[in-house]
Write a protein that holds these residues in place. Structure first.
Motif, short mmCIF file in Angstrom:
data_model
loop_
_atom_site.label_atom_id
_atom_site.label_comp_id
_atom_site.label_asym_id
_atom_site.label_seq_id
_atom_site.Cartn_x
_atom_site.Cartn_y
_atom_site.Cartn_z
N LEU A 1 0.96 -1.25 0.01
CA LEU A 1 0.11 -0.17 0.04
C LEU A 1 0.84 1.38 0.15
O LEU A 1 1.91 1.24 0.53
CB LEU A 1 -1.01 -0.03 1.22
N VAL A 2 0.37 2.25 -0.54
CA VAL A 2 1.05 3.63 -0.81
C VAL A 2 0.26 4.66 0.50
O VAL A 2 -0.89 4.62 0.58
CB VAL A 2 0.97 4.17 -1.98
N VAL A 3 1.32 5.13 1.07
CA VAL A 3 0.51 6.06 2.24
C VAL A 3 0.80 7.53 1.74
O VAL A 3 1.97 7.78 1.39
CB VAL A 3 1.43 5.91 3.50
N ARG A 4 -0.27 8.31 1.98
CA ARG A 4 -0.20 9.80 1.77
C ARG A 4 -0.85 10.58 3.04
O ARG A 4 -1.73 10.39 3.72
CB ARG A 4 -0.82 10.40 0.76
N ARG A 5 0.30 11.12 3.76
CA ARG A 5 -0.05 11.73 5.08
C ARG A 5 -0.87 13.25 4.71
O ARG A 5 -0.50 13.65 3.89
CB ARG A 5 1.37 12.18 6.08
N HIS B 1 -12.83 25.84 24.65
CA HIS B 1 -11.88 24.93 25.00
C HIS B 1 -11.41 25.02 26.35
O HIS B 1 -10.98 26.35 26.92
CB HIS B 1 -10.65 25.77 24.10
N VAL B 2 -11.29 23.86 27.02
CA VAL B 2 -10.94 23.87 28.29
C VAL B 2 -9.38 23.49 28.53
O VAL B 2 -9.04 22.76 27.74
CB VAL B 2 -11.85 22.67 28.97
N LEU B 3 -8.72 24.12 29.52
CA LEU B 3 -7.32 23.95 29.67
C LEU B 3 -6.56 23.80 28.22
O LEU B 3 -6.07 22.74 27.90
CB LEU B 3 -7.03 22.56 30.27
N PRO B 4 -6.56 24.77 27.38
CA PRO B 4 -5.93 24.80 26.05
C PRO B 4 -4.47 24.57 26.07
O PRO B 4 -3.97 24.07 25.07
CB PRO B 4 -6.22 26.52 25.43
N GLU B 5 -3.71 24.53 27.07
CA GLU B 5 -2.43 23.96 27.33
C GLU B 5 -2.25 22.54 27.20
O GLU B 5 -1.23 22.11 27.15
CB GLU B 5 -1.77 24.98 28.37
N TRP B 6 -3.51 21.86 27.35
CA TRP B 6 -3.27 20.51 27.54
C TRP B 6 -4.22 19.88 26.37
O TRP B 6 -5.07 20.42 25.91
CB TRP B 6 -3.87 19.82 28.72
N SER B 7 -3.42 18.74 25.60
CA SER B 7 -4.08 17.96 24.80
C SER B 7 -3.58 16.51 24.65
O SER B 7 -2.37 16.21 25.68
CB SER B 7 -3.77 18.57 23.22
N THR B 8 -4.13 15.81 23.70
CA THR B 8 -3.06 14.61 23.63
C THR B 8 -2.12 14.57 22.71
O THR B 8 -1.77 15.63 22.14
CB THR B 8 -4.07 13.45 23.06
N ALA B 9 -1.45 13.33 22.52
CA ALA B 9 -0.19 13.79 21.57
C ALA B 9 -0.68 13.65 20.68
O ALA B 9 -1.70 13.20 20.21
CB ALA B 9 0.81 12.47 21.99
N GLU B 10 0.07 14.29 19.55
CA GLU B 10 -0.66 14.15 18.07
C GLU B 10 -0.53 12.93 17.39
O GLU B 10 0.50 12.08 17.55
CB GLU B 10 0.25 15.29 17.20
N GLY B 11 -1.59 12.51 16.23
CA GLY B 11 -2.03 11.45 15.67
C GLY B 11 -1.80 11.74 14.26
O GLY B 11 -1.51 13.20 13.88
N THR B 12 -1.76 11.15 13.28
CA THR B 12 -1.62 11.50 11.85
C THR B 12 -2.83 10.84 11.17
O THR B 12 -3.09 9.66 11.50
CB THR B 12 -0.48 10.54 11.34
N ILE B 13 -3.50 11.76 10.52
CA ILE B 13 -4.62 11.35 9.53
C ILE B 13 -4.07 11.02 8.35
O ILE B 13 -3.15 11.88 7.49
CB ILE B 13 -5.60 12.35 9.22
N TYR B 14 -4.10 9.97 7.66
CA TYR B 14 -3.57 9.48 6.45
C TYR B 14 -4.32 8.75 5.52
O TYR B 14 -5.31 8.05 5.77
CB TYR B 14 -2.12 8.98 6.61
N ALA B 15 -3.91 8.76 4.27
CA ALA B 15 -4.81 7.90 3.13
C ALA B 15 -3.79 6.83 2.67
O ALA B 15 -2.66 6.90 2.64
CB ALA B 15 -4.87 8.85 2.00
#
Length: 299
Positions: free
Chosen positions: A155-159, A255-269
């Motif tokens: 498969l080919v991935v496109r981020r 937006h609650v506690l905007p300095e906090w979030s989850t780690a970033e994930g990637t959306i890809y095709a």
């Protein structure tokens, strides 16, 4: 293995009444056509043409082979026409697989624009909450959202974009609290969760990490329901950026506690190959690469 060009040569010679006329129609040397017909006769082990200095005619076997060769020539012309049509303008049925979490607030927002731009495409959107098997599921293109990009070797991935989960709540819910919540308050407040877990793993802008133990009021795999429950003031939700972007803009979410979030994930095709992609698939990939980052960018 038979060479289709040899049958095309035989067909042209009999259709146009000789090697010279056929050569002019095909734009090939007369000698090339003669060699191809001779090669076909040798391979089949029969004489296909009776030649004289003035004309050429088919033998009985040659006439029967000519009738079958007409199907070959017609098939080649049809295949060329299909390819030319596909290259001319994106068209046809296009199957897109996506997890449910990317449909609400993302694909629902951007796909109508794609269909308006490409009126000859019929888009079939399939909800798949597992890695798509493109062959078995009959999917042309699949979207995935993961912390780590995963794909099979074929498969080919496109981020397409990077995205975090953010904390959101209804303004009325926050106004009813005695004070704005801090990170240490999340464990005692009503919370709404996407998965059957009891913790949120959060990071701040400086790289600090906190694991919050929770007793959620609502747990659901349906992102649309969770977003609606957060907007209804039932508690604080940890939602993908794209799911609460419209709420932040309209004021139905804060937006609650905007300095906090989850780690970033990637959306890809993922798709099967860069070679042979139809204009419809290629145009959708390019469109998603242009529009998805707009739905995930921080406000």
């Amino acid at each position: 293995m038979d060479d289709a060009n040899d049958y095309v040569a035989l067909h042209a010679v009999l259709m146009h009444g000789g090697f010279s006329a056929a050569a002019r129609q095909l734009g090939l040397p007369k000698g090339t056509l003669s060699k191809r017909v001779t090669r076909l006769e040798e391979r089949l082990g029969v004489r296909l043409l009776e030649r004289s200095t003035r004309d050429v005619r088919a033998t009985e076997v040659g006439r029967q082979v000519f009738e079958q060769a007409q199907f070959i020539v017609a098939g080649l012309a049809a295949a060329a026409a299909v390819a030319a049509s596909a290259q001319a303008e994106p068209n046809g049925v296009l199957r897109l697989g996506s997890p449910q979490g990317l449909i609400h607030g993302m694909l629902a927002e951007i796909l109508p624009g794609f269909l308006k731009a490409h009126p000859k495409i019929c888009l079939h959107l399939e909800e798949l909450n597992r890695p798509a098997d493109l062959v078995r599921d009959r999917i042309d293109l699949a979207l995935r959202a993961r912390y780590e990009v995963e794909a099979d070797a074929n498969l080919v991935v496109r981020r397409l974009a990077r995205e975090s989960g953010v904390l959101a709540a209804a303004p009325a819910f926050l106004a009813a609290l005695d004070a704005p919540p801090g990170i240490e308050d999340l464990g005692r407040l009503p919370t709404l969760m996407m998965a059957h877990e009891t913790t949120w793993n959060l990071v701040d802008r400086s790289g600090g990490r906190r694991q919050i133990e929770l007793t959620p009021r609502l747990v659901s795999p349906n992102l649309e329901m969770l977003t609606a429950a957060v907007e209804a003031g039932l508690g604080i939700g940890l939602l993908p950026q794209h799911a609460c972007r419209a709420g932040f803009l309209s004021g139905s979410l804060s937006h609650v506690l905007p300095e906090w979030s989850t780690a970033e994930g990637t959306i890809y095709a993922v798709f099967s190959s860069r070679r042979g992609l139809t204009p419809a698939i290629r145009s959708l990939i390019d469109y998603l690469a242009e529009t998805i980052p707009r739905t995930t960018s921080p406000l």
